[in-house]
Motif scaffolding. Structure first.
Motif, PDB file in Angstrom:
ATOM      1  N   ARG A  18      -4.162 -15.160   6.783  1.00  0.00           N
ATOM      2  CA  ARG A  18      -3.726 -13.889   6.194  1.00  0.00           C
ATOM      3  C   ARG A  18      -2.921 -14.178   4.931  1.00  0.00           C
ATOM      4  O   ARG A  18      -1.968 -14.937   4.964  1.00  0.00           O
ATOM      5  CB  ARG A  18      -2.887 -13.103   7.182  1.00  0.00           C
ATOM      6  N   TRP A  19      -3.343 -13.559   3.843  1.00  0.00           N
ATOM      7  CA  TRP A  19      -2.635 -13.706   2.578  1.00  0.00           C
ATOM      8  C   TRP A  19      -1.621 -12.582   2.458  1.00  0.00           C
ATOM      9  O   TRP A  19      -1.805 -11.491   3.006  1.00  0.00           O
ATOM     10  CB  TRP A  19      -3.610 -13.661   1.422  1.00  0.00           C
ATOM     11  N   SER A  20      -0.575 -12.815   1.715  1.00  0.00           N
ATOM     12  CA  SER A  20       0.453 -11.785   1.540  1.00  0.00           C
ATOM     13  C   SER A  20      -0.093 -10.616   0.725  1.00  0.00           C
ATOM     14  O   SER A  20      -1.065 -10.747  -0.017  1.00  0.00           O
ATOM     15  CB  SER A  20       1.682 -12.383   0.855  1.00  0.00           C
ATOM     16  N   ALA A  21       0.555  -9.484   0.865  1.00  0.00           N
ATOM     17  CA  ALA A  21       0.178  -8.288   0.111  1.00  0.00           C
ATOM     18  C   ALA A  21       0.426  -8.546  -1.375  1.00  0.00           C
ATOM     19  O   ALA A  21       1.288  -9.346  -1.740  1.00  0.00           O
ATOM     20  CB  ALA A  21       0.985  -7.097   0.587  1.00  0.00           C
ATOM     21  N   PRO A  22      -0.333  -7.864  -2.232  1.00  0.00           N
ATOM     22  CA  PRO A  22      -0.126  -8.066  -3.668  1.00  0.00           C
ATOM     23  C   PRO A  22       1.270  -7.596  -4.095  1.00  0.00           C
ATOM     24  O   PRO A  22       1.804  -6.632  -3.555  1.00  0.00           O
ATOM     25  CB  PRO A  22      -1.219  -7.226  -4.319  1.00  0.00           C
ATOM     26  N   SER A  23       1.828  -8.301  -5.041  1.00  0.00           N
ATOM     27  CA  SER A  23       3.127  -7.901  -5.584  1.00  0.00           C
ATOM     28  C   SER A  23       2.903  -6.980  -6.777  1.00  0.00           C
ATOM     29  O   SER A  23       1.780  -6.844  -7.274  1.00  0.00           O
ATOM     30  CB  SER A  23       3.920  -9.138  -6.011  1.00  0.00           C
ATOM     31  N   ALA A  24       3.969  -6.389  -7.241  1.00  0.00           N
ATOM     32  CA  ALA A  24       3.880  -5.489  -8.392  1.00  0.00           C
ATOM     33  C   ALA A  24       3.449  -6.237  -9.654  1.00  0.00           C
ATOM     34  O   ALA A  24       2.891  -5.631 -10.582  1.00  0.00           O
ATOM     35  CB  ALA A  24       5.226  -4.807  -8.619  1.00  0.00           C
ATOM     36  N   ASP A  25       3.665  -7.531  -9.687  1.00  0.00           N
ATOM     37  CA  ASP A  25       3.309  -8.336 -10.863  1.00  0.00           C
ATOM     38  C   ASP A  25       1.873  -8.845 -10.837  1.00  0.00           C
ATOM     39  O   ASP A  25       1.395  -9.373 -11.840  1.00  0.00           O
ATOM     40  CB  ASP A  25       4.251  -9.540 -10.982  1.00  0.00           C
ATOM     41  N   ASP A  26       1.194  -8.715  -9.717  1.00  0.00           N
ATOM     42  CA  ASP A  26      -0.184  -9.204  -9.612  1.00  0.00           C
ATOM     43  C   ASP A  26      -1.127  -8.347 -10.452  1.00  0.00           C
ATOM     44  O   ASP A  26      -0.920  -7.153 -10.638  1.00  0.00           O
ATOM     45  CB  ASP A  26      -0.657  -9.202  -8.156  1.00  0.00           C
ATOM     46  N   THR A  27      -2.187  -8.976 -10.909  1.00  0.00           N
ATOM     47  CA  THR A  27      -3.189  -8.263 -11.697  1.00  0.00           C
ATOM     48  C   THR A  27      -4.061  -7.398 -10.783  1.00  0.00           C
ATOM     49  O   THR A  27      -4.051  -7.564  -9.557  1.00  0.00           O
ATOM     50  CB  THR A  27      -4.110  -9.247 -12.438  1.00  0.00           C
ATOM     51  N   ARG A  28      -4.828  -6.514 -11.392  1.00  0.00           N
ATOM     52  CA  ARG A  28      -5.757  -5.686 -10.625  1.00  0.00           C
ATOM     53  C   ARG A  28      -6.794  -6.557  -9.915  1.00  0.00           C
ATOM     54  O   ARG A  28      -7.195  -6.261  -8.789  1.00  0.00           O
ATOM     55  CB  ARG A  28      -6.430  -4.683 -11.556  1.00  0.00           C
ATOM     56  N   LEU A  29      -7.220  -7.630 -10.555  1.00  0.00           N
ATOM     57  CA  LEU A  29      -8.182  -8.544  -9.947  1.00  0.00           C
ATOM     58  C   LEU A  29      -7.615  -9.142  -8.663  1.00  0.00           C
ATOM     59  O   LEU A  29      -8.287  -9.177  -7.629  1.00  0.00           O
ATOM     60  CB  LEU A  29      -8.556  -9.655 -10.928  1.00  0.00           C
ATOM     61  N   VAL A  30      -6.383  -9.601  -8.707  1.00  0.00           N
ATOM     62  CA  VAL A  30      -5.748 -10.188  -7.522  1.00  0.00           C
ATOM     63  C   VAL A  30      -5.626  -9.138  -6.424  1.00  0.00           C
ATOM     64  O   VAL A  30      -5.957  -9.395  -5.262  1.00  0.00           O
ATOM     65  CB  VAL A  30      -4.371 -10.784  -7.874  1.00  0.00           C
ATOM     66  N   ALA A  31      -5.166  -7.950  -6.768  1.00  0.00           N
ATOM     67  CA  ALA A  31      -5.010  -6.885  -5.777  1.00  0.00           C
ATOM     68  C   ALA A  31      -6.350  -6.522  -5.154  1.00  0.00           C
ATOM     69  O   ALA A  31      -6.442  -6.318  -3.933  1.00  0.00           O
ATOM     70  CB  ALA A  31      -4.368  -5.657  -6.420  1.00  0.00           C
ATOM     71  N   THR A  32      -7.398  -6.467  -5.959  1.00  0.00           N
ATOM     72  CA  THR A  32      -8.733  -6.150  -5.455  1.00  0.00           C
ATOM     73  C   THR A  32      -9.228  -7.235  -4.517  1.00  0.00           C
ATOM     74  O   THR A  32      -9.748  -6.949  -3.426  1.00  0.00           O
ATOM     75  CB  THR A  32      -9.725  -5.956  -6.616  1.00  0.00           C
ATOM     76  N   ALA A  33      -9.076  -8.492  -4.914  1.00  0.00           N
ATOM     77  CA  ALA A  33      -9.519  -9.609  -4.069  1.00  0.00           C
ATOM     78  C   ALA A  33      -8.776  -9.606  -2.735  1.00  0.00           C
ATOM     79  O   ALA A  33      -9.385  -9.821  -1.678  1.00  0.00           O
ATOM     80  CB  ALA A  33      -9.319 -10.935  -4.801  1.00  0.00           C
ATOM     81  N   LEU A  34      -7.490  -9.346  -2.771  1.00  0.00           N
ATOM     82  CA  LEU A  34      -6.712  -9.300  -1.532  1.00  0.00           C
ATOM     83  C   LEU A  34      -7.205  -8.179  -0.620  1.00  0.00           C
ATOM     84  O   LEU A  34      -7.337  -8.365   0.591  1.00  0.00           O
ATOM     85  CB  LEU A  34      -5.228  -9.114  -1.840  1.00  0.00           C
ATOM     86  N   ALA A  35      -7.499  -7.029  -1.194  1.00  0.00           N
ATOM     87  CA  ALA A  35      -8.008  -5.903  -0.397  1.00  0.00           C
ATOM     88  C   ALA A  35      -9.383  -6.228   0.189  1.00  0.00           C
ATOM     89  O   ALA A  35      -9.659  -5.907   1.350  1.00  0.00           O
ATOM     90  CB  ALA A  35      -8.067  -4.644  -1.252  1.00  0.00           C
ATOM     91  N   LEU A  36     -10.245  -6.864  -0.602  1.00  0.00           N
ATOM     92  CA  LEU A  36     -11.589  -7.196  -0.126  1.00  0.00           C
ATOM     93  C   LEU A  36     -11.554  -8.219   1.001  1.00  0.00           C
ATOM     94  O   LEU A  36     -12.414  -8.203   1.878  1.00  0.00           O
ATOM     95  CB  LEU A  36     -12.457  -7.703  -1.275  1.00  0.00           C
TER      96      LEU A  36
END
Length: 82
Positions: A18-36
Motif C-alpha cells: 500500500r502506497w501513501s495517499a498523494p500529498s498536496a505537492d504531488d503532481t496530477r500524474l502521481v495522484a492518478t497513478a496512486l488512485a489507479l
C-alpha cells in the motif's frame, strides 16, 4: 505456464504493498497513478494501463492484460477490460 490473474483485486492487493495517499505537492500524474493502483485491475481502461505501464508500475500484473488487449485489437484505445 501462464498464471491466472484475479481481476477483482487491485495492484495494491496483488502486490501486498500500500502506497501513501498523494500529498498536496504531488503532481496530477502521481495522484492518478496512486488512485489507479487502488482500482481492481479488471476495471482498468487501456489508457489506465498505458499510464501505469509507462510509469513502471505493476508490470508483472499489467503486461499480461495489455497483451490480451493487443491480441484482441492491436489498435486498442481506451475501452474497459472485463
Amino acid at each position: 505456464m501462464t498464471r491466472s490473474l484475479n481481476r477483482h483485486r487491485s495492484l495494491e492487493e496483488l502486490e501486498r504493498d500500500r502506497w501513501s495517499a498523494p500529498s498536496a505537492d504531488d503532481t496530477r500524474l502521481v495522484a492518478t497513478a496512486l488512485a489507479l493502483r487502488r482500482r481492481p485491475i479488471g476495471e482498468l481502461t487501456v489508457e489506465d494501463m498505458r499510464l501505469l505501464i509507462r510509469q513502471d508500475i505493476g508490470l508483472s500484473h499489467l503486461l499480461p492484460l495489455a497483451l490480451e488487449v493487443l491480441r484482441e485489437n492491436p489498435m486498442a484505445e481506451g475501452h474497459v477490460r472485463r
